[in-house]
Every structure is written in structure tokens, then in C-alpha cells.
Design a protein around this motif. Structure first.
Motif, PDB file in Angstrom:
ATOM      1  N   VAL A   9      79.185 -44.279   6.781  1.00 34.33           N
ATOM      2  CA  VAL A   9      77.976 -43.645   6.822  1.00 34.33           C
ATOM      3  C   VAL A   9      77.679 -42.468   6.235  1.00 34.33           C
ATOM      4  O   VAL A   9      78.288 -41.661   6.043  1.00 34.33           O
ATOM      5  N   GLU A  62      74.137 -34.614  16.588  1.00 36.37           N
ATOM      6  CA  GLU A  62      74.485 -35.936  17.677  1.00 36.37           C
ATOM      7  C   GLU A  62      74.860 -37.173  16.556  1.00 36.37           C
ATOM      8  O   GLU A  62      75.664 -37.838  17.062  1.00 36.37           O
ATOM      9  N   TYR A 122      72.847 -45.596   6.043  1.00 41.27           N
ATOM     10  CA  TYR A 122      72.493 -44.462   5.840  1.00 41.27           C
ATOM     11  C   TYR A 122      71.486 -43.923   6.968  1.00 41.27           C
ATOM     12  O   TYR A 122      70.888 -44.662   7.622  1.00 41.27           O
ATOM     13  N   ALA A 123      71.747 -42.821   7.281  1.00 36.24           N
ATOM     14  CA  ALA A 123      71.054 -42.173   8.416  1.00 36.24           C
ATOM     15  C   ALA A 123      70.196 -41.033   7.895  1.00 36.24           C
ATOM     16  O   ALA A 123      70.837 -40.026   7.255  1.00 36.24           O
ATOM     17  N   LYS A 124      68.931 -40.849   8.451  1.00 42.19           N
ATOM     18  CA  LYS A 124      68.131 -39.613   7.934  1.00 42.19           C
ATOM     19  C   LYS A 124      67.598 -38.875   9.476  1.00 42.19           C
ATOM     20  O   LYS A 124      66.339 -39.081   9.460  1.00 42.19           O
ATOM     21  N   PRO A 125      68.174 -37.776  10.016  1.00 40.81           N
ATOM     22  CA  PRO A 125      67.772 -37.321  11.206  1.00 40.81           C
ATOM     23  C   PRO A 125      66.668 -36.504  10.783  1.00 40.81           C
ATOM     24  O   PRO A 125      66.687 -35.741  10.128  1.00 40.81           O
ATOM     25  N   GLU A 159      69.222 -31.033  15.735  1.00 40.42           N
ATOM     26  CA  GLU A 159      69.986 -31.603  17.175  1.00 40.42           C
ATOM     27  C   GLU A 159      70.148 -33.190  16.714  1.00 40.42           C
ATOM     28  O   GLU A 159      71.333 -33.692  16.953  1.00 40.42           O
ATOM     29  N   ALA A 160      69.296 -33.902  16.212  1.00 40.05           N
ATOM     30  CA  ALA A 160      69.723 -35.436  15.648  1.00 40.05           C
ATOM     31  C   ALA A 160      70.742 -35.249  14.940  1.00 40.05           C
ATOM     32  O   ALA A 160      71.571 -36.269  15.096  1.00 40.05           O
ATOM     33  N   SER A 209      65.885 -33.754  12.797  1.00 38.90           N
ATOM     34  CA  SER A 209      65.825 -32.530  13.491  1.00 38.90           C
ATOM     35  C   SER A 209      67.322 -32.162  13.470  1.00 38.90           C
ATOM     36  O   SER A 209      68.162 -32.961  13.087  1.00 38.90           O
ATOM     37  N   ALA A 215      78.435 -38.714  16.859  1.00 39.43           N
ATOM     38  CA  ALA A 215      78.712 -40.198  17.235  1.00 39.43           C
ATOM     39  C   ALA A 215      79.409 -41.033  16.279  1.00 39.43           C
ATOM     40  O   ALA A 215      80.288 -41.677  16.259  1.00 39.43           O
ATOM     41  N   TYR A 216      79.449 -40.619  14.836  1.00 41.73           N
ATOM     42  CA  TYR A 216      79.896 -41.306  13.525  1.00 41.73           C
ATOM     43  C   TYR A 216      81.546 -40.575  13.455  1.00 41.73           C
ATOM     44  O   TYR A 216      82.274 -41.235  12.754  1.00 41.73           O
ATOM     45  N   ASP A 241      71.833 -38.142   5.712  1.00 43.13           N
ATOM     46  CA  ASP A 241      70.911 -37.119   4.521  1.00 43.13           C
ATOM     47  C   ASP A 241      70.348 -36.086   5.614  1.00 43.13           C
ATOM     48  O   ASP A 241      69.773 -36.275   6.659  1.00 43.13           O
ATOM     49  N   LEU A 243      75.201 -35.692   3.324  1.00 41.18           N
ATOM     50  CA  LEU A 243      74.347 -35.882   2.067  1.00 41.18           C
ATOM     51  C   LEU A 243      73.546 -34.646   1.988  1.00 41.18           C
ATOM     52  O   LEU A 243      72.533 -34.610   2.784  1.00 41.18           O
ATOM     53  N   ALA A 244      73.896 -33.873   1.165  1.00 45.19           N
ATOM     54  CA  ALA A 244      72.938 -32.700   0.906  1.00 45.19           C
ATOM     55  C   ALA A 244      72.209 -32.845  -0.197  1.00 45.19           C
ATOM     56  O   ALA A 244      71.445 -33.777  -0.467  1.00 45.19           O
ATOM     57  N   GLY A 245      72.604 -32.327  -1.488  1.00 47.49           N
ATOM     58  CA  GLY A 245      72.101 -32.493  -2.679  1.00 47.49           C
ATOM     59  C   GLY A 245      72.708 -33.781  -3.400  1.00 47.49           C
ATOM     60  O   GLY A 245      71.931 -34.515  -4.333  1.00 47.49           O
TER      61      GLY A 245
END
Lengths: 285, 163
Positions: free
Chosen positions: A50, A19, A8-11, A15-16, A13, A23-24, A53, A31-33
Motif C-alpha cells: 500500500v 487511521e 493506493y490510498a489518498k486520505p 486523522e484519516a 485529513s 490499519a495497514y 499519499d 508517499l510524500a514527494g
């Protein structure tokens, strides 16, 4: 019926987020709602390695009117759009359609962009995008791409985006002062549509003419189907029972509907014919 | 602005949220559903697992004031949120007005769907549902196999002071 293992990733921004997706690649799902994605993951029909969020990325949940278009951020919650007085005024087809989306508990979490990106051919918001020729705005590290109306949809549950692209916004035409209507046939309220129709038009009551007609159907193909033949028949012509019948026939002739447990092709054509007849009469009042 | 490294994707995530007035902090697998976090990690078994697809409504809880499906929400998505479950309704061990109305109207039999109905109703503003039809529409996202729904509608009318 729990999701398979994932990271699980939670950027924080945009930009993040871009990126992260770059990468993935196609290992990652956005993941939106989660109201469409999580059920599918619970069934293990989707097993992304992955999950990214988007909820912490700022600036994706605004509604604004600019240069004749109504800009709706992809992370606007469906319930907020449904209750938005601004949208009721400038793009009423959206709140009308949203009343048919699931139930209030789903709409409290589901997003405008998520539902459109999910591209279920029986879903309400993709049909609204098709009917209005709305522009879906997508970003990646490579830049911005835009897709108008039905062009965004590739097939059932499939859109034209590359794995590293995110829908950031949908630009709808400003429909202030126009009429709109949304009709759907389903076994129970809140279910996916067997057949549904979305329509928007300007109505000249004196001359009894419709103009700027946008009309699309859902549940009648692998993607929402814009009923261009119907629009051309109606545009600027004096409206009478004969023309309405002609338009409804044209709609039924346009589609190549799927067969499934809910309905066969003939039934879908019949339902569409009836809904198009009804929706024209509702809009032209 | 550019980031020096890609946002890390992890299997275990720190979650902090307020549940029934208490702040809780846990490290949870990212894949843990909110309903399982509430039931398993926090021992709040009043929220029930029905369909795990978001359809039946038995898992409905209130997050940041809104009724949501905890079976199609990840626990990690509740980080920073305020959550209420059915355990929060009774006051000093006594049933609250809504719960009492359910009891007096025989609005439950097996009780499996009941917490979901109660939380949907708890999150709702009665003024937004003026008619009987509006109430039924509000309740349409919660399924009941026992009562046939009429007693539940009666309980809402009773609780909301409707004729």
C-alpha cells in the motif's frame, strides 16, 4: 523497471491518514514527494503493498516561527524551502543545503520531511537535522513523539519511527543572525555526497570566537554524524590556525567511514578533514 | 473529527487532469508512471523514458508550471494538475522560438534528450538565470550523450537574447 502492483490510498485529513497507517501497518509506505521512494520502487527494491499519499492532507506544508523555533511542515516542497525568504533569514543552513539536493526538477517535488524520513546517510537534509539538533515531530493514533537531531536516524535508509507514525513537522532552532555553511564533495553536482559537512555558529569577529556551534557530516557513517568533539573544541575558544587544525583532526578521528565504490575509509577521512578546515574558515568571517 | 472507515486503498484510480490544454479523464492502475500515462494512454510519445530513476531528465515535463520527472511521478499524483509536454511547444505546426534556436544551433543530434531540455527551459524564468554559469546549472539536470552540451548552451543564449 516499473513498480510492482500496489494499492493506493489518498486520505483527506491527518486523522484519516493516521487511521490508514494504523490499519495497514508495515504493509504501507508513506508517499510524500516520491523522489526517493519511486526510484526505489521502480527498481523493485521496495514493494509496498500500500502506498499512502500525503499530498491531500492539509496543514503539513507550512513554515512558521514560534517560540524561538522554526517549524517546517513535513510536506514543504524542497524548492519552496530553498526559495523561502523567511528561511533564508531564520534558518539559512536549510536553503544552503538544499542547493546541493539533486536538481531543480527533483526539488520541485521532493519534500523536507520525505528526505529526512528517507534517512540516506549521504543526503543533505539529515545532516542539517543533526547539525542543528532539530526536532522531528511524529504523530500516530497513539500520540506524538519527538526525536532530536541524530536520534531520529537508526542506520542507512532507516529511521526510528514505528510503521504507524508520520513525520508531520521538523522544528529547527531559530538561527537568525548566525552564520551557516554547507560543503559537499561529489563526483558531479547533484549527485549524492561522497562526504559533506553542515555547520552553523555565531561568530564574534572582535574576539575571534565561535559559539553555539553545530556541525555534522554526511557520507561518513550509516547515519549523519554530529561532530561533537569539533564543537567542544571550537566553542568559545579564540580561533587560530592551530585550533582549526586540531578541530579538523578531531573530526577525522571521530568517524568510522564506510568503504564503497566511491571512496575508501582513508579518503573519506582526508576529505572530511579538509572540509571541516574549510567550513570553519568560511563560517568565521 | 474521526472517519467512519479507513480511507480505502485501491488498485485503480480515477485521474482527471489538463494536458496541453485538453481535459483528460482516465481510470489508471495506481502503479502507472506519469511518463507511461502520457506516452501510452494519451499517445504523447514526445516525452521519453531514459533511466526511470529521475537522473537523466529525458522524461521532464511541466506540471503546474514546474519542471518535474515524469518517470518518478505516478499518474495518480497528477490528478487535478495542468500538464504541458513537448508537443505543446510548437505553434500552429511551426517550431517555437526555443525549438528554432535548438535547430539553428545544432543543439540536438539523436534528439532523445531534447524534449527534456526543452521542458526544463520552458518552465524556467530567464531572469532567474542571468549568467552563463546559471544556465549551465539549470541544464545540469538533463543529460545529453551526443552534443557535448555546448550547442545546447548556445541555443539557450540565442533564445534568451544573451551575448
Amino acid at each position: 523497471m516499473k513498480p510492482a502492483l500496489f494499492k493506493y490510498a489518498k486520505p483527506r485529513s491527518l486523522e484519516a491518514a493516521l487511521e490508514c497507517l494504523a490499519a495497514y501497518g508495515d504493509e504501507a509506505k508513506v508517499l510524500a514527494g516520491g523522489q526517493s521512494l519511486l526510484p526505489i520502487m521502480n527498481f523493485r527494491l521496495a514493494r509496498p503493498a500500500v502506498l499512502m499519499d500525503l499530498s491531500a492532507v492539509p496543514g503539513l506544508a507550512d513554515i512558521s516561527v514560534e517560540n524561538g523555533s522554526v517549524r517546517v511542515g513535513s510536506m514543504v516542497r524542497q524548492r519552496d524551502a530553498e526559495l523561502s525568504e523567511r528561511l533564508q533569514r531564520v534558518c539559512p543552513l536549510i536553503p544552503r543545503a538544499l542547493k546541493h539536493v539533486g536538481h531543480v526538477q527533483i526539488r520541485n517535488r521532493g519534500t523536507i520531511g520525505g528526505s529526512i524520513a528517507h534517512a540516506d546517510p549521504a543526503a543533505e537534509l539529515p545532516a542539517v537535522v543533526a547539525a542543528l539538533g532539530a526536532e522531528v515531530v511524529a504523530l500516530s493514533l497513539r500520540g506524538e513523539r519527538r526525536f532530536r537531531g541524530s536520534d531520529f536516524f537508526a542506520g542507512p535508509m532507516s529511521n526510528v519511527l514505528d510503521p504507524d507514525e508520520i513525520v508531520v513537522r521538523i522544528d529547527f532552532p531559530n538561527c537568525e543572525g548566525m552564520r551557516s555553511e554547507f560543503l559537499e564533495v561529489a563526483r558531479r553536482g547533484g549527485d549524492f555526497a561522497i562526504v559533506g559537512v553542515a555547520a552553523s555558529a555565531s561568530w564574534d569577529g572582535a574576539g575571534k570566537r565561535l559559539s553555539r556551534v553545530g556541525i555534522a557530516a554526511m557520507g561518513v557513517g550509516g547515519t549523519p554524524v554530529r561532530l561533537g568533539a569539533v564543537e567542544q573544541l571550537l566553542e568559545g575558544s579564540p580561533l587560530d590556525d592551530g585550533l582549526i587544525a586540531q578541530a579538523a583532526d578531531a573530526a577525522a578521528a571521530t568517524i568510522d567511514p564506510p568503504v564503497d565504490v566511491h571512496a575508501d575509509s582513508a579518503s573519506r577521512r582526508q576529505i572530511l578533514r579538509a572540509l571541516v578546515d574549510r567550513i570553519i574558515r568560511r563560517v568565521a568571517t | 473529527m474521526s472517519t467512519d472507515q479507513v480511507t480505502e486503498a485501491v488498485e485503480t484510480v480515477a485521474v482527471e487532469c489538463t494536458v496541453n490544454g485538453r481535459v483528460v479523464s482516465r481510470h489508471v492502475p495506481a502503479r502507472r508512471l506519469l511518463v507511461d500515462f502520457l506516452r501510452g494512454d494519451l499517445g504523447l510519445t514526445g516525452t521519453h523514458v531514459g533511466c526511470e530513476q529521475g537522473i537523466c531528465g529525458a522524461c521532464t515535463v511541466v506540471v503546474d508550471g514546474a519542471a518535474i520527472r515524469s518517470c518518478i511521478t505516478l499518474a495518480v499524483q497528477a490528478d487535478g494538475s495542468t500538464i504541458r509536454t513537448v508537443e505543446d511547444l510548437s505553434e500552429d505546426g511551426e517550431l517555437n522560438d526555443l525549438q528554432s534556436a535548438f535547430k539553428m544551433s545544432h543543439a540536438l543530434q539523436c534528439g532523445f534528450c531534447t524534449p527534456g531540455f526543452l521542458m526544463t527551459l520552458t518552465a524556467a524564468d530567464p531572469d532567474e538565470y542571468p549568467t552563463d554559469g546559471d544556465i549551465r546549472e539549470l541544464l545540469s539536470g538533463n543529460l545529453c550523450r551526443c552534443t557535448g552540451y555546448q550547442k545546447i548552451v548556445d541555443a539557450v543564449h540565442e533564445s534568451w537574447g544573451r551575448p
